[in-house]
Write a protein that holds these residues in place. Structure first.
Motif, mmCIF file in Angstrom:
data_model
loop_
_atom_site.group_PDB
_atom_site.id
_atom_site.type_symbol
_atom_site.label_atom_id
_atom_site.label_comp_id
_atom_site.label_asym_id
_atom_site.label_seq_id
_atom_site.Cartn_x
_atom_site.Cartn_y
_atom_site.Cartn_z
ATOM 1 N N MET A 1 0.821 -1.205 0.000
ATOM 2 C CA MET A 1 0.000 0.000 0.000
ATOM 3 C C MET A 1 0.861 1.263 0.000
ATOM 4 O O MET A 1 1.649 1.503 0.916
ATOM 5 C CB MET A 1 -0.930 0.008 1.217
ATOM 6 N N ALA A 2 0.702 2.067 -1.043
ATOM 7 C CA ALA A 2 1.472 3.297 -1.176
ATOM 8 C C ALA A 2 0.813 4.432 -0.402
ATOM 9 O O ALA A 2 -0.372 4.373 -0.053
ATOM 10 C CB ALA A 2 1.603 3.664 -2.656
ATOM 11 N N VAL A 3 1.583 5.482 -0.168
ATOM 12 C CA VAL A 3 1.096 6.684 0.496
ATOM 13 C C VAL A 3 1.160 7.824 -0.508
ATOM 14 O O VAL A 3 2.166 8.003 -1.197
ATOM 15 C CB VAL A 3 1.941 7.024 1.738
ATOM 16 N N SER A 4 0.110 8.621 -0.584
ATOM 17 C CA SER A 4 0.049 9.707 -1.562
ATOM 18 C C SER A 4 0.942 10.862 -1.151
ATOM 19 O O SER A 4 1.164 11.132 0.031
ATOM 20 C CB SER A 4 -1.392 10.199 -1.705
ATOM 21 N N THR A 5 1.472 11.545 -2.166
ATOM 22 C CA THR A 5 2.192 12.786 -1.908
ATOM 23 C C THR A 5 1.221 13.839 -1.414
ATOM 24 O O THR A 5 0.025 13.772 -1.657
ATOM 25 C CB THR A 5 2.873 13.300 -3.180
ATOM 26 N N GLN A 6 1.728 14.812 -0.731
ATOM 27 C CA GLN A 6 0.896 15.916 -0.238
ATOM 28 C C GLN A 6 1.467 17.232 -0.750
ATOM 29 O O GLN A 6 2.673 17.451 -0.682
ATOM 30 C CB GLN A 6 0.875 15.914 1.296
ATOM 31 N N PRO A 7 0.647 18.148 -1.261
ATOM 32 C CA PRO A 7 -0.787 17.961 -1.442
ATOM 33 C C PRO A 7 -1.062 17.002 -2.592
ATOM 34 O O PRO A 7 -0.212 16.813 -3.460
ATOM 35 C CB PRO A 7 -1.273 19.378 -1.778
ATOM 36 N N PRO A 8 -2.241 16.391 -2.625
ATOM 37 C CA PRO A 8 -2.546 15.425 -3.682
ATOM 38 C C PRO A 8 -2.607 16.087 -5.046
ATOM 39 O O PRO A 8 -3.006 17.237 -5.176
ATOM 40 C CB PRO A 8 -3.912 14.868 -3.278
ATOM 41 N N SER A 9 -2.174 15.370 -6.054
ATOM 42 C CA SER A 9 -2.240 15.863 -7.424
ATOM 43 C C SER A 9 -3.383 15.169 -8.138
ATOM 44 O O SER A 9 -4.179 14.468 -7.528
ATOM 45 C CB SER A 9 -0.907 15.585 -8.124
ATOM 46 N N GLY A 10 -3.485 15.377 -9.449
ATOM 47 C CA GLY A 10 -4.547 14.728 -10.206
ATOM 48 C C GLY A 10 -4.391 13.220 -10.172
ATOM 49 O O GLY A 10 -5.142 12.506 -9.523
ATOM 50 N N PHE A 11 -3.375 12.710 -10.869
ATOM 51 C CA PHE A 11 -3.067 11.297 -10.775
ATOM 52 C C PHE A 11 -2.339 11.024 -9.465
ATOM 53 O O PHE A 11 -1.698 11.906 -8.888
ATOM 54 C CB PHE A 11 -2.188 10.858 -11.947
ATOM 55 N N PHE A 12 -2.424 9.777 -9.024
ATOM 56 C CA PHE A 12 -1.759 9.376 -7.794
ATOM 57 C C PHE A 12 -0.242 9.463 -7.970
ATOM 58 O O PHE A 12 0.309 9.030 -8.987
ATOM 59 C CB PHE A 12 -2.164 7.955 -7.429
ATOM 60 N N ALA A 13 0.437 10.019 -6.985
ATOM 61 C CA ALA A 13 1.897 10.098 -6.975
ATOM 62 C C ALA A 13 2.379 9.586 -5.623
ATOM 63 O O ALA A 13 2.196 10.259 -4.607
ATOM 64 C CB ALA A 13 2.370 11.525 -7.211
ATOM 65 N N PRO A 14 2.962 8.394 -5.555
ATOM 66 C CA PRO A 14 3.345 7.801 -4.257
ATOM 67 C C PRO A 14 4.552 8.488 -3.654
ATOM 68 O O PRO A 14 5.521 8.809 -4.347
ATOM 69 C CB PRO A 14 3.641 6.344 -4.621
ATOM 70 N N GLN A 15 4.500 8.671 -2.345
ATOM 71 C CA GLN A 15 5.614 9.292 -1.635
ATOM 72 C C GLN A 15 6.900 8.490 -1.799
ATOM 73 O O GLN A 15 7.979 9.055 -1.964
ATOM 74 C CB GLN A 15 5.281 9.422 -0.151
ATOM 75 N N GLY A 16 6.789 7.180 -1.734
ATOM 76 C CA GLY A 16 7.976 6.342 -1.831
ATOM 77 C C GLY A 16 8.411 6.037 -3.244
ATOM 78 O O GLY A 16 9.370 5.280 -3.450
#
Length: 619
Positions: A233-248
């Protein structure tokens, strides 16, 4: 069993997704203000019909060669003729179709009417199967280079099954004989990843992209679109963008521990980023699979090297493996992973890659997560809970209405945006359930008529039929909470009730035909669906197309968004095409309102990136 299996083949090639983009804008569904310019290609000054208004919704496999095949004994011998075969689509009917669920839920595009073949070099079909319609999952911003952010930077995955299997002369291929022997359920499991779509109009590769995939056995009783395995399970970058961008830097992916084979399969096919759309994998350093422990250490179970002929950054690696990695485990390691969270991490500082399972190994998701329903329908949605990759029996689940992933907008008139998920009273559902011994619970749906909440001009003009809803499932016990996948929810299009006058006349149906004429200009090559004379002249052909099952690639409409009630009315009218009183539908001037700055900034993209950017949860 599934595609992630010791018995599997990999294939690599291209796909075409020639979707029409006129229906991407909810504002284009307003018949009363529709302008011919909305059927034209976008320009620097105007969005018009976005980037592909003449699309015909065709979805095709292009030049997909089998790149590798495996059995429990290892890679198949080079002499096995399966290695000279291709994975292709139908050779005896038209192409499959790609359709969004709704203009306000474009993030679950489904493939309909696809047949998948394994064919030899002479074109002979060795295997033919019907692909069960499925939507993509886990779309993300895969290409991280300077041109990231638009549709061409996205990656996504499809998982489904092949049914109605027909086998040709496979006597010469030990692998295909073994695959047939393992298909006792009558199904095969298929999963493929898509990325790097070309949006350069005029290029021969326009609306084409890269595709890699895997085919393996499917066991009886297992879900069609979900791997019952370990879920990273990935974690989203903050702030969220349109497409999902994982922090890792690593996207959601599944794994399968195979105790009999003494290994773990990791499916990284839609998990590793690329510097450019459709390019080789980004270098994240050595990727190490480990076990999370209380002291923060992660004892290594095995690693994946980035460089060399077998390294994941090698340009040939992705096509050869479809991103599937096998790590052999000792008996001690197999014991260690039974009930401990797994971690995958890279060692290339400063941007260390990282992703892990939920701390207690729990995961829940609906198998099929896209539904089209009419008032009065009843459906039971199977929901699967797992823990450490095994069925989670006795798990209490909570269902909640969640419209956050839906995408309301209207770039034609920002003051008349069709609201989503209302009225909620039309979509009653039980708020809780408990899984059985197989880890399965059921969400019962019995919707009522939502009315016409998305008609324009205060409900006076024709608009978007029915309503779209989202329902999310979670564990009731917060101990099992984890990094939630924003795309993991059930999407439902609930059609409005429709009762035409008796007898049915053109006046009652003209707004329906006119809307399709507006939204799919490619049809004008054959007939004008908004014109009574044209429709009557082609009544026999239209009756055939409207009467087909939606799984048929020739079914009309290609969008699969026509309710059964309206379909039956059309079929009845085509038998006796009465004109009615001939009253022309009312027209009104477009409101002189500017689109929101957010929409204006995304006009040049206009596809999934634009849809993802307007989700309710980002407002």
């Amino acid at each position: 069993m599934s595609y992630l299996n010791p018995l599997r083949l990999h294939f690599s090639g291209r796909f075409q997704a020639n979707v029409s983009t006129v229906n991407n804008d909810p504002g284009h569904f307003d018949n009363a203000t529709f302008d011919p310019s909305y059927q034209q290609m976008q320009t620097a000054a105007a969005a018009n019909g976005w980037f592909n208004p003449e699309g015909d919704a065709s979805w095709r496999l292009l030049g997909c060669a089998i790149t590798a095949a495996w059995t429990p004994d290892g890679a198949v011998a080079a002499s096995d003729p399966v290695l000279a075969c291709q994975v292709a689509d139908a050779n005896s009917r038209v192409s499959a179709k790609l359709a969004d669920l709704d203009s306000e839920q474009q993030m679950v595009s489904e493939i309909w009417g696809l047949q998948v073949r394994i064919a030899d070099a002479a074109g002979n079909t060795l295997l033919l199967g019907d692909y069960t319609p499925a939507a993509f999952m886990d779309i993300w911003n895969r290409a991280t280079g300077g041109n990231s952010g638009g549709d061409n930077a996205a990656g996504a995955m499809y998982q489904s099954v092949l049914t109605n299997l027909q086998w040709g002369d496979i006597a010469g291929s030990p692998f295909l004989l073994a695959l047939r022997g393992a298909a006792g359920s009558g199904k095969l499991s298929i999963k493929f990843n898509v990325d790097g779509i070309n949006l350069n109009f005029g290029d021969p590769e326009f609306m084409c992209g890269r595709l890699v995939g895997t085919i393996g056995p499917a066991a009886a009783g297992e879900p069609d679109h979900l791997l019952l395995g370990r879920q990273f399970m990935a974690v989203s970058t903050q702030p969220p963008s349109g497409f999902f961008a994982p922090q890792g830097g690593i996207n959601f992916f599944a794994a399968q521990v195979d105790t009999s084979a003494g290994c773990i399969f990791l499916d990284l096919g839609n998990a590793l980023s690329t510097p450019t759309p459709g390019g080789p994998m980004s270098d994240l350093g050595r990727l190490t699979l480990g076990v999370a422990t209380a002291d923060g250490k992660t004892p290594g179970l095995g690693s994946i090297e980035p460089h060399g002929p077998a390294g994941y950054t090698d340009p040939a690696w992705y096509g050869r493996t479809a991103g599937v990695v096998v790590i052999n485990l000792t008996a001690e390691q197999l014991k260690a992973v039974e009930e401990q969270a797994l971690v995958l991490s890279g060692d290339l500082a400063p941007a260390d890659a990282f992703i892990m399972e939920s701390p207690l190994g729990a995961f829940v998701r609906a198998d099929r997560y896209v539904y089209r329903l009419s008032p009065g329908d009843t459906v039971r949605v199977p929901v699967y809970a797992t823990r450490w990759g095994r069925p989670f029996a006795g798990a209490d689940l909570t269902f909640v209405a969640d419209a956050g992933g839906l995408q309301p907008s209207n770039s034609i008139n920002a003051q008349d945006v069709p609201n989503v998920a209302v009225p909620l009273s039309a979509m009653p559902f039980e708020r809780s359930a408990c899984t059985d011994r197989n880890g399965v619970a059921w969400l019962a749906l019995a919707p009522t008529d939502p009315g016409t909440p998305r008609y324009f001009n205060g409900g006076q003009d024709y608009g978007i039929d029915g309503q779209v809803y989202g329902i999310r499932v979670r564990f009731t016990d917060q101990r099992f909470a984890y990094n939630e996948n924003q795309w993991n929810f059930i999407s439902i299009l609930l059609w409005s009730d429709f009762a035409p006058p008796a007898p049915v006349t053109w006046d009652a149906l003209q707004p329906i035909f006119q809307q399709y004429a507006n939204l799919y200009p490619v049809m004008k090559r054959f007939l004008d669906l908004g014109n009574f004379q044209d429709v009557v002249a082609n009544a026999a052909l239209l009756k055939l197309a409207f009467g087909l099952d939606p799984s048929n690639p020739n079914a009309m409409p290609v969008t699969r968004d026509l309710s059964p009630a309206k379909r039956n009315a059309i079929l009845s009218w085509l038998d006796n095409p009465l004109s009615g009183n001939g009253a022309a539908p009312a027209r009104r001037l477009r409101a002189n309102t500017a689109p929101s700055p957010e929409a204006d900034a995304m006009k040049a993209r206009g596809g999934k990136a634009y849809a993802a950017s307007r989700r309710l949860c980002l407002r």
